[in-house]
Design a protein around this motif. Structure first.
Motif, PDB file in Angstrom:
ATOM      1  N   ILE A  96      18.973  10.470  63.706  1.00 36.96           N
ATOM      2  CA  ILE A  96      19.090  10.765  65.131  1.00 36.96           C
ATOM      3  C   ILE A  96      18.406  12.108  65.405  1.00 36.96           C
ATOM      4  CG2 ILE A  96      20.650  11.006  67.098  1.00 36.96           C
ATOM      5  CD1 ILE A  96      20.869   8.298  65.628  1.00 36.96           C
ATOM      6  N   VAL A  97      17.348  12.076  66.211  1.00 38.55           N
ATOM      7  CA  VAL A  97      16.603  13.291  66.542  1.00 38.55           C
ATOM      8  C   VAL A  97      16.885  13.661  67.999  1.00 38.55           C
ATOM      9  CG1 VAL A  97      14.327  14.364  66.739  1.00 38.55           C
ATOM     10  CG2 VAL A  97      14.765  12.706  64.913  1.00 38.55           C
ATOM     11  N   ASP A  98      17.517  14.818  68.188  1.00 36.11           N
ATOM     12  CA  ASP A  98      17.677  15.387  69.525  1.00 36.11           C
ATOM     13  C   ASP A  98      16.326  15.992  69.891  1.00 36.11           C
ATOM     14  OD1 ASP A  98      18.154  16.936  71.750  1.00 36.11           O
ATOM     15  OD2 ASP A  98      19.782  18.109  70.871  1.00 36.11           O
ATOM     16  N   SER A  99      15.612  15.346  70.790  1.00 33.90           N
ATOM     17  CA  SER A  99      14.239  15.783  71.110  1.00 33.90           C
ATOM     18  C   SER A  99      14.205  17.157  71.772  1.00 33.90           C
ATOM     19  CB  SER A  99      13.560  14.777  72.029  1.00 33.90           C
ATOM     20  OG  SER A  99      14.114  14.839  73.339  1.00 33.90           O
ATOM     21  N   MET A 100      15.345  17.575  72.348  1.00 32.72           N
ATOM     22  CA  MET A 100      15.408  18.785  73.188  1.00 32.72           C
ATOM     23  C   MET A 100      14.439  18.680  74.373  1.00 32.72           C
ATOM     24  SD  MET A 100      16.242  21.981  70.623  1.00 32.72           S
ATOM     25  CE  MET A 100      14.583  22.244  70.017  1.00 32.72           C
TER      26      MET A 100
ATOM     27  N   LEU B 210       6.391  14.185  71.359  1.00 37.02           N
ATOM     28  CA  LEU B 210       7.096  14.189  70.075  1.00 37.02           C
ATOM     29  C   LEU B 210       7.058  12.814  69.417  1.00 37.02           C
ATOM     30  CD1 LEU B 210       8.573  16.532  68.643  1.00 37.02           C
ATOM     31  CD2 LEU B 210      10.712  15.529  69.445  1.00 37.02           C
ATOM     32  N   ILE B 211       7.219  11.765  70.217  1.00 33.20           N
ATOM     33  CA  ILE B 211       7.172  10.405  69.670  1.00 33.20           C
ATOM     34  C   ILE B 211       5.789  10.117  69.076  1.00 33.20           C
ATOM     35  CG2 ILE B 211       7.249   7.942  70.273  1.00 33.20           C
ATOM     36  CD1 ILE B 211       9.324   8.788  72.481  1.00 33.20           C
TER      37      ILE B 211
ATOM     38  N   LYS C 213       8.589  23.590  69.663  1.00 26.23           N
ATOM     39  CA  LYS C 213       7.365  24.076  70.302  1.00 26.23           C
ATOM     40  C   LYS C 213       6.985  23.298  71.556  1.00 26.23           C
ATOM     41  CE  LYS C 213       6.184  27.310  67.297  1.00 26.23           C
ATOM     42  NZ  LYS C 213       6.048  28.717  67.715  1.00 26.23           N
ATOM     43  N   VAL C 214       7.679  22.201  71.824  1.00 24.09           N
ATOM     44  CA  VAL C 214       7.324  21.378  72.988  1.00 24.09           C
ATOM     45  C   VAL C 214       7.916  21.978  74.262  1.00 24.09           C
ATOM     46  CG1 VAL C 214       7.445  19.091  74.053  1.00 24.09           C
ATOM     47  CG2 VAL C 214       7.200  19.298  71.567  1.00 24.09           C
TER      48      VAL C 214
ATOM     49  N   ALA D  14       2.959  18.930  79.889  1.00 27.03           N
ATOM     50  CA  ALA D  14       3.709  19.034  78.632  1.00 27.03           C
ATOM     51  C   ALA D  14       2.758  19.410  77.509  1.00 27.03           C
ATOM     52  CB  ALA D  14       4.410  17.719  78.300  1.00 27.03           C
ATOM     53  N   VAL D  15       3.158  20.417  76.731  1.00 24.84           N
ATOM     54  CA  VAL D  15       2.301  20.932  75.663  1.00 24.84           C
ATOM     55  C   VAL D  15       3.130  21.245  74.425  1.00 24.84           C
ATOM     56  CG1 VAL D  15       0.706  21.993  77.311  1.00 24.84           C
ATOM     57  CG2 VAL D  15       2.575  23.352  76.354  1.00 24.84           C
ATOM     58  N   PHE D  16       2.436  21.364  73.292  1.00 28.39           N
ATOM     59  CA  PHE D  16       2.981  22.051  72.126  1.00 28.39           C
ATOM     60  C   PHE D  16       2.513  23.503  72.233  1.00 28.39           C
ATOM     61  CE2 PHE D  16       3.068  17.735  70.348  1.00 28.39           C
ATOM     62  CZ  PHE D  16       4.245  17.746  69.603  1.00 28.39           C
ATOM     63  N   LEU D  17       3.432  24.428  72.209  1.00 28.86           N
ATOM     64  CA  LEU D  17       3.078  25.841  72.246  1.00 28.86           C
ATOM     65  C   LEU D  17       2.709  26.342  70.844  1.00 28.86           C
ATOM     66  CD1 LEU D  17       5.939  27.035  74.612  1.00 28.86           C
ATOM     67  CD2 LEU D  17       3.511  26.846  75.214  1.00 28.86           C
TER      68      LEU D  17
END
Length: 280
Positions: free
Chosen positions: A113-117, A126-127, A153-154, A276-279
């Motif tokens: 179970i991944v809490d995506s935040m 993330l997916i 980082k998302v 939406a980005v990866f920082l």
């Protein structure tokens, strides 16, 4: 043995997209008074925003029960498959908790179970990171380990068209609503670590675009190697000018445009733009 991916409906993949990717979607519910809809099944984003605009009271959302996950978990256990559940931020919903309860009932350690935040276009980043890791030959445990780091980082940045829904939802006082509207202030929101925060206020649309990039640069800027998603609430046309601006600033890296669904949409209303980005 294979890996099964399960997400909830707030990732905002359409049913067709989910089928093509091989993702099982577990829907949340949206309630307008006594009217109940399964998110993304009985009510699509455009219809949701039309209904939202005409509703005097804000709708509410309801998380899936543990039973909504049980059949999928049992099927995976019988097949001996791994399961990776990438779900809506636990600070925004109890969906992760429902999945954890279902895992305990099934008693199968190979359910992760991944809490995506995150939510919506942030969850999609993330997916798709998970799929990229799978293509590299990573197993479920390795993928989940990487996601637990990458999710920090998302970030989603949203520019809200009106302060009305923030005020209706109790995130802005009536006085703040009056002042903000009089000054034509547009809030820039940031969704990170499972929280929705105000990253800044700007006068006018172009001022908000500049404020968004300043907020992102303050956090280290975008990781260009990971790409970015764009999103919108309501009608897609509201994104056109913002999309041109973002693509002009960021150049390459654009991945897709996402219609933002009800969970974020209930607080920001129609006409919002999102990035939406990866920082770094």
């Amino acid at each position: 043995m294979s890996i099964r991916f399960i997400c909830d409906s707030t990732c905002d993949y359409t049913q067709q997209q989910a089928e093509e990717l091989g993702i099982t979607l577990v829907p949340l519910k949206v309630l307008f008074g006594e009217e109940e809809y399964y998110d993304g099944v009985d009510i699509k984003p455009e219809a949701f925003y039309e209904k939202l605009e005409s509703s005097e009271e804000l709708p509410t959302t309801s998380q899936p029960s543990p039973e909504a996950f049980l059949a999928y978990f049992r099927e995976a256990k019988e097949a001996g498959d791994d399961v990776i559940c990438i779900l809506l931020a636990s600070r925004l919903s109890g969906t992760c908790q429902s999945a954890l309860v279902a895992k305990d009932i099934v008693e199968y350690d190979r359910i992760y179970i991944v809490d995506s935040m995150q939510a919506t276009l942030g969850t999609q980043l993330l997916i798709e990171r998970a799929f990229a890791l799978q293509k590299e030959g990573k197993n479920a445990e390795q993928i989940v380990g990487a996601l637990e780091e990458d999710k920090k980082k998302v970030c989603i940045y949203l520019i809200v068209d009106t302060l009305l829904y923030l005020q209706k939802g109790g995130r802005l006082s009536a006085a703040g609503m009056a002042v903000g509207s009089a000054l034509n202030l547009k809030p820039v929101l940031a969704v990170r670590y499972g929280e929705v925060k105000v990253a800044g206020l700007a006068r006018g649309q172009k001022g908000a675009w500049d404020k968004l990039f300043k907020a992102m640069e303050k956090e280290g800027g975008m990781n260009e190697a990971m790409g970015y998603n764009l999103g919108f609430t309501g009608k897609k046309e509201c994104l056109d000018d913002f999309a041109r601006f973002v693509k002009g600033r960021l150049g390459s890296g654009y991945k897709k445009t996402v219609a933002v669904g009800s969970v974020i949409g209930v607080h920001v209303g129609p006409g919002a733009n999102a990035l939406a980005v990866f920082l770094n």
